[in-house]
Design a protein around this motif. Structure first.
Motif, short mmCIF file in Angstrom:
data_model
loop_
_atom_site.label_atom_id
_atom_site.label_comp_id
_atom_site.label_asym_id
_atom_site.label_seq_id
_atom_site.Cartn_x
_atom_site.Cartn_y
_atom_site.Cartn_z
N ARG A 1 0.83 -1.19 0.00
CA ARG A 1 0.00 0.00 0.00
C ARG A 1 0.87 1.25 0.00
N ASN A 2 0.38 2.30 -0.64
CA ASN A 2 1.09 3.58 -0.71
C ASN A 2 2.53 3.39 -1.22
N LEU A 3 2.63 2.83 -2.42
CA LEU A 3 3.94 2.46 -2.95
C LEU A 3 4.79 3.67 -3.33
N ILE A 4 4.21 4.83 -3.42
CA ILE A 4 4.96 6.06 -3.71
C ILE A 4 5.09 6.85 -2.42
N LYS A 5 6.29 7.00 -1.92
CA LYS A 5 6.50 7.71 -0.66
C LYS A 5 6.09 9.18 -0.82
N GLN A 6 5.31 9.64 0.14
CA GLN A 6 4.86 11.03 0.15
C GLN A 6 5.12 11.64 1.52
N SER A 7 5.21 12.96 1.57
CA SER A 7 5.38 13.64 2.84
C SER A 7 4.86 15.06 2.72
N ILE A 8 4.58 15.64 3.86
CA ILE A 8 4.16 17.03 3.92
C ILE A 8 4.81 17.68 5.13
N GLU A 9 5.35 18.87 4.93
CA GLU A 9 6.03 19.58 6.00
C GLU A 9 5.15 20.71 6.53
#
Length: 378
Positions: free
Chosen positions: A255-263
């Motif tokens: 699941r969620n194979l594309i790493k994402q982030s928010i600062e």
């Protein structure tokens, strides 16, 4: 959208303030069985665990609706919320004669964490032999409050003044809103039955970053317009299932194979992360009895600045009485510092057209949780 996110986050924090609760499973049936679902999810909940399980349906299944599924759980391992109330009461009545009591209450707050998880989801699924599909919406919110007590606040040389304290309480809330289309296809290779699935989804990441001193920190001071932000992106889930026999299924999901982030730097640096999660599952199903095993192959981390992650080995069981009523139980053994969990629940599905599932959980880190959902099949 910001108003809605603000309401859900503050609501979650308010609920945890009145009870000591941490969550497992994305729907009520799974929560009741220790969070298992990668090899045992039905076509209606497959989008939450493994899109390949969209092929797990009966010939009588035409359309299914899950609306809504709601789960809330939280943990307060060190009784932070009560200790924070105690310290604030002492601080409000502070006199020089209370310094020792004030120091002791402040020290009791050190290295404490409250963790909350809120899940809300819905799905409409259409199973068929060509390409089973499910349109789903899922909102998952993770809330943390963590303390850091500074030694400079102790001793005769320091006079308690809230805005001059060096000790801090930090509140972070982050989550994802997924809207996706899960697709699953079954095929046979030399008498071996396989299923594969894929879920492209639009994903919104959001977070709130808020801090204060132990004397002035208030949970309901979370303000999305002031302390929050969000961003929209794309993500992907993949899954595969292998039916080894009529009763045994082995599955793998990512699941969620594309790493994402928010600062969020409004009140100190903070980064909410969404990283790939891989789970191996197995299920033994003989109609009236189902036994499940899910193993998380990696840890799930939530905020880069907080040393908290989850990873479980999950066991679940379901007794099924003619598809009209189900009794469920499970256990999730933690492989990190998060607590292990006991779970249980029931399902009531009279006449097969309408159903309600209820679940509860208890964790060893002073945590509790509950979940409920409605199911309609046509």
């Amino acid at each position: 959208m910001k108003r809605a996110l603000s309401f859900s986050l503050v609501g979650a924090m308010t609920l945890v303030a009145t009870s000591s609760q941490a969550a497992i499973g994305y729907d009520s049936r799974s929560m009741a069985m220790g969070g298992t679902g990668v090899a045992s999810a039905s076509y209606l909940t497959a989008a939450f665990y493994n899109p390949a399980q969209l092929t797990n349906y009966d010939d009588s299944d035409d359309v299914g609706l899950l609306f809504p599924s709601v789960g809330l759980s939280a943990s307060d391992q060190n009784d932070l919320l009560n200790k924070l109330d105690t310290f604030q009461d002492i601080d409000k009545e502070y006199t020089p004669g209370h310094k020792d009591e004030w120091d002791a209450a402040l020290k009791a707050l050190d290295n404490s964490t409250v963790a909350v998880n809120l899940n809300v989801g819905m799905a409409i699924a259409i199973p068929n032999q060509y390409l089973s599909t499910a349109l789903f919406v899922q909102n998952q919110t993770n809330v943390f409050a963590q303390t850091h007590i500074d030694s400079r606040d102790f001793g005769a040389g320091f006079t308690p003044v809230a805005n001059q304290m060096n000790s801090t309480v930090r509140g972070l809330a982050g989550g994802t809103l997924d809207i996706g289309l899960a697709m699953g296809k079954a095929f046979d290779v030399k008498d071996h039955h396989f299923s594969v699935g894929i879920t492209p989804k639009m994903q919104t990441l959001y977070m709130i970053n808020y801090g204060g001193t132990p004397a002035d920190f208030e949970i309901d001071d979370f303000d999305y317009d002031k302390n929050g932000n969000d961003k929209s992106t794309f993500n992907l889930d993949l899954g595969a299932s292998y039916q080894a026999t009529d009763s045994i299924t082995i599955a793998l999901a990512g699941r969620n194979l594309i790493k994402q982030s928010i600062e969020n730097n409004l009140d100190g640096d903070a980064t909410y992360v969404v990283e790939p999660k891989f789970t191996l599952g197995a299920s033994y199903d003989i109609s009236w009895l189902q036994l499940n095993l899910d193993v998380d192959l990696n840890e799930t981390k939530y905020f880069e600045q907080i040393d908290y992650s989850t990873q479980y080995v999950r066991l679940g069981a379901e007794l099924n009485a003619w598809d009209w009523a189900q009794l469920r139980a499970g256990y999730a053994a933690s492989l990190t510092d998060a607590g292990s969990m006991l779970t249980a629940g029931i399902g009531l599905h009279p006449f097969g057209a309408f159903g309600i599932d209820l679940a509860g959980q208890y964790s060893t880190d002073n945590g509790y949780g509950a979940s409920a959902q409605l199911i309609f099949t046509f």
